[in-house]
Enzyme design. Structure first.
Site, mmCIF file in Angstrom:
data_model
loop_
_atom_site.group_PDB
_atom_site.id
_atom_site.type_symbol
_atom_site.label_atom_id
_atom_site.label_comp_id
_atom_site.label_asym_id
_atom_site.label_seq_id
_atom_site.Cartn_x
_atom_site.Cartn_y
_atom_site.Cartn_z
ATOM 1 N N THR B 151 0.836 -1.198 0.000
ATOM 2 C CA THR B 151 0.000 0.000 0.000
ATOM 3 C C THR B 151 0.865 1.240 0.000
ATOM 4 O O THR B 151 1.913 1.263 0.644
ATOM 5 C CB THR B 151 -0.863 0.011 1.277
ATOM 6 O OG1 THR B 151 -1.727 -1.111 1.253
ATOM 7 C CG2 THR B 151 -1.654 1.298 1.407
ATOM 8 N N ARG B 179 -12.612 -8.468 -1.323
ATOM 9 C CA ARG B 179 -11.750 -8.460 -0.133
ATOM 10 C C ARG B 179 -11.310 -7.027 0.158
ATOM 11 O O ARG B 179 -10.863 -6.309 -0.737
ATOM 12 C CB ARG B 179 -10.520 -9.341 -0.347
ATOM 13 C CG ARG B 179 -9.518 -9.324 0.826
ATOM 14 C CD ARG B 179 -8.395 -8.326 0.600
ATOM 15 N NE ARG B 179 -7.360 -8.404 1.630
ATOM 16 C CZ ARG B 179 -6.332 -7.557 1.714
ATOM 17 N NH1 ARG B 179 -6.184 -6.589 0.834
ATOM 18 N NH2 ARG B 179 -5.445 -7.681 2.682
ATOM 19 N N VAL B 180 -11.452 -6.617 1.394
ATOM 20 C CA VAL B 180 -10.999 -5.296 1.805
ATOM 21 C C VAL B 180 -9.903 -5.471 2.855
ATOM 22 O O VAL B 180 -10.015 -6.320 3.739
ATOM 23 C CB VAL B 180 -12.175 -4.456 2.350
ATOM 24 C CG1 VAL B 180 -11.690 -3.242 3.126
ATOM 25 C CG2 VAL B 180 -13.076 -4.018 1.210
ATOM 26 N N GLY B 181 -8.841 -4.700 2.740
ATOM 27 C CA GLY B 181 -7.744 -4.757 3.695
ATOM 28 C C GLY B 181 -7.836 -3.633 4.709
ATOM 29 O O GLY B 181 -8.915 -3.086 4.959
ATOM 30 N N ASP B 182 -6.697 -3.288 5.294
ATOM 31 C CA ASP B 182 -6.695 -2.259 6.329
ATOM 32 C C ASP B 182 -6.710 -0.838 5.758
ATOM 33 O O ASP B 182 -7.035 0.107 6.483
ATOM 34 C CB ASP B 182 -5.451 -2.401 7.204
ATOM 35 C CG ASP B 182 -4.183 -2.161 6.399
ATOM 36 O OD1 ASP B 182 -3.964 -2.898 5.401
ATOM 37 O OD2 ASP B 182 -3.414 -1.236 6.725
ATOM 38 N N THR B 202 1.294 -0.320 5.826
ATOM 39 C CA THR B 202 1.307 -1.180 4.645
ATOM 40 C C THR B 202 1.600 -2.590 5.133
ATOM 41 O O THR B 202 2.264 -2.773 6.152
ATOM 42 C CB THR B 202 2.358 -0.724 3.619
ATOM 43 O OG1 THR B 202 2.385 -1.662 2.531
ATOM 44 C CG2 THR B 202 3.747 -0.656 4.233
ATOM 45 N N GLY B 203 1.096 -3.573 4.407
ATOM 46 C CA GLY B 203 1.354 -4.951 4.805
ATOM 47 C C GLY B 203 0.095 -5.773 4.732
ATOM 48 O O GLY B 203 -0.847 -5.422 4.010
ATOM 49 N N LEU B 204 0.068 -6.847 5.478
ATOM 50 C CA LEU B 204 -1.093 -7.738 5.430
ATOM 51 C C LEU B 204 -2.231 -7.137 6.252
ATOM 52 O O LEU B 204 -2.249 -7.214 7.482
ATOM 53 C CB LEU B 204 -0.722 -9.128 5.965
ATOM 54 C CG LEU B 204 -1.881 -10.130 5.832
ATOM 55 C CD1 LEU B 204 -2.218 -10.389 4.369
ATOM 56 C CD2 LEU B 204 -1.560 -11.432 6.539
ATOM 57 N N GLY B 205 -3.189 -6.553 5.544
ATOM 58 C CA GLY B 205 -4.289 -5.840 6.184
ATOM 59 C C GLY B 205 -5.022 -6.657 7.223
ATOM 60 O O GLY B 205 -5.408 -6.141 8.280
#
Lengths: 317, 317
Positions: B151, B179-182, B202-205
């Site tokens: 991100t 799919r929605v992340g952080d 940034t990273g695995l939401g």
């Protein structure tokens, strides 16, 4: 051993009765919180959750829901899902996924379909009538479209010491398509940590998410505040801050329970909720904001309950 | 007077250069952060943001983005939006709405269309080739589909003392539809308060949202921690907690800047970022997790940059 559950609004009470039975019988916190919310999702006369929930401006009932496991911090959530009877159960199943655990819109509905969840048209005749009536009223521009947003948010504590949190809502009445509120958002609509406690929110999601209030309440309990102190300290200063910085603050109400089964609530409106623990019989209570950033909590009156029952079943004219 | 900006990944650098110019010229924090991210959204060789971003498993580029105004705490966000060049600009426009400020899926795309945002097919030939290649590789079950999730997250501080935060991403490569992340989630992907500072992730939401880490960093800065202390204290204990409670922790990296233009980062992987302030020339730095819950930060080498440039433009075979 201690068990307990607390949930937002009078509508939660039948679910709390069910969850209390389950927790007494040593069922898990996750099963209890899901069942609690399933009861509300099925009941057609609650107009802001599940079947009977009010639709978006296009007439579609779009739902948000979440589930969090306080032992593992695993979360699942859906936003803008439709045609699914138990949005919270979809969210719970998603919490087993490490990736793709928050799904929205068509993608969420697809997941529910593929995984065998019960699909049904969630728009009741009553809800459709309310929608059609509101469409007519909105021709008069002085009417605000967004007058209903009561989420069911619940926390459970099992005898084994595990906790869970969950939410479910059809969101703002007359919302725009795809509008998502705080209910599926970690830290805003819900948060739980079995080593500390949990919190869940109801109210205007757009404002709740400006403050991550559920996370803040759990964090404060983690620093030693009682659930009531944590609710008071997280909610009332934030309402003030929002009024000062944003110019206004929507309605919101929070419930919290800690790992010992102690609980608290805070609200900037009249707010009913239901609570049961291993030492307190299930009861409906009513809360109001009080002086100096505190909360006044009283038993509900029979008069209030009778008026409520009449109101939710009144004919739509 | 002080101004500053910090943003995730080497890809942010051209945007940081642009934002730095704007902030030097006394433009607003909101305009600067939007422009910073627009630069990245337009660049076709960054495969995790905007045009050129990698698609979901169905081949559709679905984007998440958010904008937050640190003066008013107003937020706007989109999740799973498609066919829109500047997702962050849609999020920023939504931040002007008190209701319906977070829109997902078709509803988000509708809003962008109705409000005149530039629509375009976001799937480049390169991204399509990568997707087709991955579909073939996935026939070998040992390959994990989710290997990209970078991100762009950015914070800006204007000379006038206002701050803003914003994010934009195409999310996990090969994610499930919807799919929605952080990135669009308040407190997880971003948070900013002009009286304190801001943070972005940034990273695995899915794992970032289990900890509301951006909110936690801002809160710690509000209690007097430096941005670096706040990042270290929010990130490393949470990585440990997640490994203990959830059994694993995805990759994540956070950037933060406070109201004085001081900044910090923390990460559990190799992490590049770009920063510029009124007292520091724009630069790309590289961070690694270090001993005892601290972060090692070094200047980027020309060798690293050359290899990066070659990598992002390498032919897809």
């Amino acid at each position: 051993m201690t068990w307990g559950t607390i949930a937002t609004w009078r509508m939660a009470h039948d679910g709390v009765l069910k969850a209390a039975e389950m927790l007494k019988n040593k069922e898990t916190a996750g099963d209890a919180v899901e069942s609690l919310i399933n009861v509300i999702e099925e009941y057609p006369y609650y107009k802001s959750v599940g079947y009977g929930g009010l639709p978006n401006e296009e007439g579609i009932v779009e739902m948000d829901a979440a589930f969090m496991d306080g032992d593992t911090l695993a979360q699942g959530a859906v936003g803008g899902i439709h045609n699914v009877l138990h949005a919270v159960s979809v969210a719970r199943k998603l919490s087993n996924e490490h990736y793709n655990s928050f799904r929205v819109g068509e993608g969420a509905t697809k997941y529910a379909t593929i995984n065998g969840f019960k699909m049904q048209n969630m728009l009741t005749d009553r809800a459709k009538k309310r929608w059609q009536k509101k469409l007519l009223e909105l021709k008069d521009e002085s009417v605000t479209p967004y007058d209903g947003h009561d989420t069911i948010g619940a926390i459970t504590l099992s005898e084994a010491g595990s906790m869970a949190a969950a939410t479910s809502t059809s969101g703002l009445f007359m919302k725009k398509a795809g509008r998502v509120g705080d209910s599926p958002l970690s830290g805003s609509g819900f948060y739980v940590d079995s080593e500390i406690g949990g919190a869940a929110a109801t109210g205007l999601g757009e404002d709740i998410m400006k403050g991550c209030i559920s996370y803040e309440i759990v964090r404060r309990m983690g620093e030693g505040e009682t659930p009531q102190e944590a609710c008071d300290h997280a909610v009332y200063p934030f309402v003030k801050k929002l009024k000062k910085r944003y110019g206004k603050a929507g309605e919101f109400s929070l419930v919290a329970m800690d790992k010992d089964g102690d609980w608290g609530v805070a609200t900037n409106v009249e707010f009913t909720f239901s609570v049961a623990t291993s030492t307190e019989d299930p009861q409906i209570l009513i809360a109001h904001p009080s002086a100096n950033g505190t909360t006044m909590i009283e038993p509900i009156t029979q008069e209030w309950l009778d008026a409520y029952e009449k109101r939710i079943k009144a004919p739509i004219e």
